[in-house]
Design a protein around this motif. Sequence first.
Motif, PDB file in Angstrom:
ATOM      1  N   SER A 124      13.009  -5.521  12.143  1.00 26.16           N
ATOM      2  CA  SER A 124      12.041  -6.505  12.641  1.00 26.16           C
ATOM      3  C   SER A 124      11.154  -7.052  11.526  1.00 26.16           C
ATOM      4  O   SER A 124       9.937  -7.111  11.648  1.00 26.16           O
ATOM      5  CB  SER A 124      11.180  -5.884  13.743  1.00 26.16           C
ATOM      6  N   GLY A 125      11.763  -7.436  10.415  1.00 26.74           N
ATOM      7  CA  GLY A 125      11.039  -8.084   9.327  1.00 26.74           C
ATOM      8  C   GLY A 125      10.043  -7.171   8.628  1.00 26.74           C
ATOM      9  O   GLY A 125      10.288  -5.962   8.479  1.00 26.74           O
ATOM     10  N   PRO A 126       8.892  -7.726   8.220  1.00 25.02           N
ATOM     11  CA  PRO A 126       7.880  -6.928   7.498  1.00 25.02           C
ATOM     12  C   PRO A 126       7.422  -5.713   8.292  1.00 25.02           C
ATOM     13  O   PRO A 126       7.128  -4.661   7.713  1.00 25.02           O
ATOM     14  CB  PRO A 126       6.727  -7.924   7.301  1.00 25.02           C
ATOM     15  N   PHE A 127       7.356  -5.858   9.607  1.00 23.28           N
ATOM     16  CA  PHE A 127       6.918  -4.736  10.441  1.00 23.28           C
ATOM     17  C   PHE A 127       7.879  -3.561  10.317  1.00 23.28           C
ATOM     18  O   PHE A 127       7.470  -2.409  10.168  1.00 23.28           O
ATOM     19  CB  PHE A 127       6.808  -5.181  11.900  1.00 23.28           C
ATOM     20  N   GLY A 128       9.178  -3.844  10.380  1.00 19.91           N
ATOM     21  CA  GLY A 128      10.185  -2.786  10.275  1.00 19.91           C
ATOM     22  C   GLY A 128      10.128  -2.069   8.936  1.00 19.91           C
ATOM     23  O   GLY A 128      10.205  -0.838   8.872  1.00 19.91           O
ATOM     24  N   LEU A 129       9.989  -2.847   7.855  1.00 14.78           N
ATOM     25  CA  LEU A 129       9.916  -2.243   6.527  1.00 14.78           C
ATOM     26  C   LEU A 129       8.637  -1.421   6.373  1.00 14.78           C
ATOM     27  O   LEU A 129       8.646  -0.325   5.789  1.00 14.78           O
ATOM     28  CB  LEU A 129       9.965  -3.344   5.458  1.00 14.78           C
ATOM     29  N   ALA A 130       7.545  -1.931   6.937  1.00 13.15           N
ATOM     30  CA  ALA A 130       6.259  -1.234   6.831  1.00 13.15           C
ATOM     31  C   ALA A 130       6.293   0.111   7.546  1.00 13.15           C
ATOM     32  O   ALA A 130       5.836   1.124   7.005  1.00 13.15           O
ATOM     33  CB  ALA A 130       5.136  -2.102   7.392  1.00 13.15           C
ATOM     34  N   ILE A 131       6.839   0.141   8.764  1.00 13.23           N
ATOM     35  CA  ILE A 131       6.839   1.411   9.505  1.00 13.23           C
ATOM     36  C   ILE A 131       7.817   2.405   8.874  1.00 13.23           C
ATOM     37  O   ILE A 131       7.608   3.619   8.955  1.00 13.23           O
ATOM     38  CB  ILE A 131       7.131   1.202  11.010  1.00 13.23           C
ATOM     39  N   TRP A 132       8.865   1.898   8.230  1.00 15.50           N
ATOM     40  CA  TRP A 132       9.769   2.805   7.513  1.00 15.50           C
ATOM     41  C   TRP A 132       9.026   3.447   6.344  1.00 15.50           C
ATOM     42  O   TRP A 132       9.133   4.658   6.114  1.00 15.50           O
ATOM     43  CB  TRP A 132      10.995   2.042   7.021  1.00 15.50           C
ATOM     44  N   LEU A 133       8.259   2.643   5.617  1.00 18.40           N
ATOM     45  CA  LEU A 133       7.479   3.169   4.501  1.00 18.40           C
ATOM     46  C   LEU A 133       6.354   4.094   4.959  1.00 18.40           C
ATOM     47  O   LEU A 133       5.808   4.860   4.176  1.00 18.40           O
ATOM     48  CB  LEU A 133       6.906   2.016   3.671  1.00 18.40           C
ATOM     49  N   CYS A 134       5.997   3.981   6.243  1.00 13.57           N
ATOM     50  CA  CYS A 134       4.978   4.878   6.812  1.00 13.57           C
ATOM     51  C   CYS A 134       5.589   6.184   7.320  1.00 13.57           C
ATOM     52  O   CYS A 134       4.898   7.002   7.936  1.00 13.57           O
ATOM     53  CB  CYS A 134       4.250   4.181   7.960  1.00 13.57           C
ATOM     54  N   GLY A 135       6.877   6.369   7.067  1.00 13.39           N
ATOM     55  CA  GLY A 135       7.508   7.630   7.429  1.00 13.39           C
ATOM     56  C   GLY A 135       7.941   7.733   8.869  1.00 13.39           C
ATOM     57  O   GLY A 135       8.145   8.837   9.392  1.00 13.39           O
TER      58      GLY A 135
ATOM     59  N   LEU B 124       0.822  -1.203   0.000  1.00 11.65           N
ATOM     60  CA  LEU B 124       0.000   0.000   0.000  1.00 11.65           C
ATOM     61  C   LEU B 124       0.858   1.257   0.000  1.00 11.65           C
ATOM     62  O   LEU B 124       0.575   2.224  -0.723  1.00 11.65           O
ATOM     63  CB  LEU B 124      -0.919  -0.004   1.233  1.00 11.65           C
ATOM     64  N   CYS B 125       1.929   1.229   0.780  1.00 12.08           N
ATOM     65  CA  CYS B 125       2.768   2.422   0.936  1.00 12.08           C
ATOM     66  C   CYS B 125       3.660   2.692  -0.273  1.00 12.08           C
ATOM     67  O   CYS B 125       4.264   3.766  -0.367  1.00 12.08           O
ATOM     68  CB  CYS B 125       3.636   2.303   2.189  1.00 12.08           C
ATOM     69  N   LEU B 126       3.768   1.730  -1.162  1.00 13.76           N
ATOM     70  CA  LEU B 126       4.565   1.958  -2.372  1.00 13.76           C
ATOM     71  C   LEU B 126       3.953   3.071  -3.223  1.00 13.76           C
ATOM     72  O   LEU B 126       4.646   3.688  -4.040  1.00 13.76           O
ATOM     73  CB  LEU B 126       4.672   0.665  -3.185  1.00 13.76           C
ATOM     74  N   LEU B 127       2.661   3.318  -3.039  1.00  8.21           N
ATOM     75  CA  LEU B 127       1.998   4.404  -3.763  1.00  8.21           C
ATOM     76  C   LEU B 127       2.371   5.774  -3.187  1.00  8.21           C
ATOM     77  O   LEU B 127       2.313   6.781  -3.881  1.00  8.21           O
ATOM     78  CB  LEU B 127       0.477   4.225  -3.706  1.00  8.21           C
ATOM     79  N   ARG B 128       2.760   5.758  -1.884  1.00 10.01           N
ATOM     80  CA  ARG B 128       3.124   7.002  -1.212  1.00 10.01           C
ATOM     81  C   ARG B 128       4.204   6.695  -0.172  1.00 10.01           C
ATOM     82  O   ARG B 128       3.983   6.788   1.027  1.00 10.01           O
ATOM     83  CB  ARG B 128       1.871   7.607  -0.556  1.00 10.01           C
ATOM     84  N   PRO B 129       5.416   6.313  -0.633  1.00  5.76           N
ATOM     85  CA  PRO B 129       6.450   5.825   0.285  1.00  5.76           C
ATOM     86  C   PRO B 129       6.960   6.890   1.259  1.00  5.76           C
ATOM     87  O   PRO B 129       7.057   8.069   0.921  1.00  5.76           O
ATOM     88  CB  PRO B 129       7.564   5.366  -0.669  1.00  5.76           C
ATOM     89  N   CYS B 130       7.251   6.432   2.480  1.00  5.54           N
ATOM     90  CA  CYS B 130       7.850   7.273   3.527  1.00  5.54           C
ATOM     91  C   CYS B 130       7.027   8.523   3.825  1.00  5.54           C
ATOM     92  O   CYS B 130       7.577   9.579   4.134  1.00  5.54           O
ATOM     93  CB  CYS B 130       9.278   7.642   3.155  1.00  5.54           C
ATOM     94  N   ASP B 131       5.720   8.390   3.736  1.00  2.87           N
ATOM     95  CA  ASP B 131       4.819   9.498   4.020  1.00  2.87           C
ATOM     96  C   ASP B 131       4.105   9.211   5.344  1.00  2.87           C
ATOM     97  O   ASP B 131       3.447   8.175   5.495  1.00  2.87           O
ATOM     98  CB  ASP B 131       3.791   9.637   2.892  1.00  2.87           C
ATOM     99  N   ALA B 132       4.204  10.144   6.300  1.00  6.46           N
ATOM    100  CA  ALA B 132       3.633   9.940   7.630  1.00  6.46           C
ATOM    101  C   ALA B 132       2.119   9.789   7.602  1.00  6.46           C
ATOM    102  O   ALA B 132       1.528   9.204   8.507  1.00  6.46           O
ATOM    103  CB  ALA B 132       4.026  11.097   8.547  1.00  6.46           C
ATOM    104  N   ARG B 133       1.470  10.277   6.547  1.00  2.00           N
ATOM    105  CA  ARG B 133       0.005  10.156   6.466  1.00  2.00           C
ATOM    106  C   ARG B 133      -0.459   8.722   6.275  1.00  2.00           C
ATOM    107  O   ARG B 133      -1.629   8.400   6.495  1.00  2.00           O
ATOM    108  CB  ARG B 133      -0.514  11.039   5.327  1.00  2.00           C
ATOM    109  N   ASN B 134       0.467   7.841   5.887  1.00  2.00           N
ATOM    110  CA  ASN B 134       0.109   6.436   5.702  1.00  2.00           C
ATOM    111  C   ASN B 134      -0.335   5.786   7.011  1.00  2.00           C
ATOM    112  O   ASN B 134      -1.143   4.853   7.009  1.00  2.00           O
ATOM    113  CB  ASN B 134       1.306   5.650   5.138  1.00  2.00           C
ATOM    114  N   VAL B 135       0.194   6.275   8.138  1.00  2.00           N
ATOM    115  CA  VAL B 135      -0.108   5.644   9.423  1.00  2.00           C
ATOM    116  C   VAL B 135      -1.592   5.756   9.751  1.00  2.00           C
ATOM    117  O   VAL B 135      -2.173   4.852  10.360  1.00  2.00           O
ATOM    118  CB  VAL B 135       0.734   6.277  10.557  1.00  2.00           C
TER     119      VAL B 135
END
Length: 354
Positions: free
Chosen positions: A142-153, A64-75
């Motif tokens: 921490s695996g997928p969780f770590g990558l996901a929160i990074w992409l969430c900014g 999902l975050c690949l559409l808007r990577p490292c953007d805090a609004r993803n959270v």
Amino acid sequence: MSSDSLPIPDDLVQPVPISSTTFFLTAALIWSTLFYTKNPLQYYLKYVTYALIVIVVATFTIFLCLLRPCDARNVAVVAKVLSFFFQIFQIDIQLENSKYFQSKEPFILVCNHQSSLDFLTMMKVWPGGNCTPLAKKELFYSGPFGLAIWLCGITFIDRLNPQKARGTIDKLAKKINDENLRVWIYPEGTRSPSTNLLPFKKGAFHLAIQAQIPIICVVTSSYSNFYHKREKKFDFGGKVKVRVLPPFNTTGMTLDSVAQLTKHLQDLMQREFDLLNKEIGLDQKYYIKAKSNEETNEKTHDVTRTFVQDLDYTQISDVTQMNSLISQTDLTSQLQNDSNNNSVTEDDTGKKVN
């Protein structure tokens, strides 16, 4: 030929195949029974379920975050999804004073840190807007969780390297005002299941003063009545009270006041924590008081707010008026004021809570 010597047809000795539908229905029934009934495995099953929900949602979040990577609004999107799935734990989370999140200005949000279940309350309380938690660097791995929160900014900080940590704070202070950013921080730095908050680290308060933005304290009542790691307890019917305190404006303060501000807001949050635990009827066996704090606790047990009560926030209808009133107050003298007043807040229905 006797009947005993008759051959048995092959189709009678073959095992009856179990369909995948039958298997999953059976597994779901067993899981549901163990999940919702009191048994020795309930704690482990519920905790594993909690972790699996987080991991599965994190995996989908990556795409999902690949559409808007490292953007805090993803959270904000992830918070809504997780809050929906977390309903299976049947925890009643009561949020008071969410109106203080309505500010259009950036702010630092500080909250007490109890356990990994804080993620559950965080997603429920999430203030929305352009908000990012400040997380330890280790979570990135921490695996997928770590990558996901990074992409969430999410902003990561190296707690083991003070020089890098200061550099992160300096960059974040500039980013806060440039991007109108809100930052969620657990100032204790580590989890504490006791009724005594751990000493606050100064980073959050240094950041607020450096950026000259308000601090909003969020206090969450103890989970111990329904969740306790040492006792392997994870019950249903849990109740959590989350109280949002009025913004504390740091405009005009200097870095010389960091230590004083840190101590003042920790005392403020400790008093509210004690009050919330009384209000939910926390079992007395979970009250843990450090000997070094006994004298202070005796004096402040029934004291709620110092600075915020003097400003009589109950008469303020919006954040703009609140900030205007704070700016007219001598912050230093208010920090040193120890007047005793009763806490008055409002829940989200406008009902006053004493």
